[in-house]
Design a protein around this motif. Structure first.
Motif, short mmCIF file in Angstrom:
data_model
loop_
_atom_site.label_atom_id
_atom_site.label_comp_id
_atom_site.label_asym_id
_atom_site.label_seq_id
_atom_site.Cartn_x
_atom_site.Cartn_y
_atom_site.Cartn_z
N UNK A 205 0.82 -1.10 0.08
CA UNK A 205 0.15 0.06 -0.04
C UNK A 205 1.00 1.22 0.00
N UNK A 206 0.51 2.29 -0.80
CA UNK A 206 1.14 3.67 -0.75
C UNK A 206 0.33 4.58 -1.44
N UNK A 207 0.01 5.81 -1.02
CA UNK A 207 -0.60 6.77 -1.37
C UNK A 207 -1.93 6.75 -1.29
N UNK A 208 -2.42 5.62 -0.54
CA UNK A 208 -4.04 5.28 -0.91
C UNK A 208 -4.17 4.15 -1.65
N UNK A 209 -3.35 3.92 -2.44
CA UNK A 209 -3.65 2.49 -3.42
C UNK A 209 -2.91 1.18 -2.86
N UNK A 210 -3.81 0.26 -2.89
CA UNK A 210 -3.34 -1.21 -2.52
C UNK A 210 -2.93 -1.58 -4.06
N UNK A 211 -1.75 -2.39 -3.94
CA UNK A 211 -1.33 -2.79 -5.37
C UNK A 211 -0.21 -4.05 -5.06
N UNK A 212 0.01 -4.44 -6.22
CA UNK A 212 1.24 -5.68 -5.91
C UNK A 212 1.34 -6.39 -7.34
#
Length: 159
Positions: free
Chosen positions: A61-68
């Protein structure tokens, strides 16, 4: 659903994309072949929701975005990397797609859009760039990147 089963599911899609031009014609083909109300779309969306719930997708998670990135570009995925992001009413970081990008948009909130597109597929051609934006709620977006190529940039707020 496990990451291995997810990879097999994705490979069924990427196997039909390998070597095709990333353009509007491909976007139309994707939306006709695997529409948002179809079985393949539902299977992919269910797998993504399961992966997020189990923690093997969108595990950063970073800057309000979950990703991978779940898979690097592999022979098993026909040279496409596979990323999944979860966004809610936010614009992500500006980036360029050296070889293009294929996106599967899976709204979690009815009416949520990705770059103005509703549930379904959109395709960005080689050399295209954008700030990926989810509006009108929350969505999962699956990104297929040929050779895993993406270049994050600094861009004016108007980009």
């Amino acid at each position: 659903m496990s990451p291995h089963e997810f990879q097999r599911l994705i490979a069924g899609v990427t196997g039909q994309l390998a070597g095709r031009a990333l353009d509007g014609e491909l976007a139309a083909w994707l939306n006709a072949t695997w529409p948002a109300d179809g079985e393949t779309f539902r299977a992919l969306a269910d797998a993504c929701r399961t992966g997020v719930a189990e923690g093997w997708l969108c595990n950063r998670e970073g800057g309000g975005i979950r990703y991978g990135r779940i898979f690097k570009a592999l022979p098993d995925t026909h040279g496409f990397s596979v990323d999944v992001v979860e966004m809610k009413d936010i614009a992500g970081p500006h980036h360029v797609h050296p070889h293009g990008e294929i996106d599967l948009i899976m709204p979690l909130t009815e009416g949520a859009t990705f770059d103005g597109h509703p549930a379904g597929w959109c395709v960005y051609g080689p050399g295209s760039a954008h700030r990926p934006t989810v509006a009108n709620g929350q969505a999962l977006v699956l990104y297929l990147l040929p050779q895993g190529a993406i270049e994050f940039t600094t861009s004016p707020a108007s980009a």
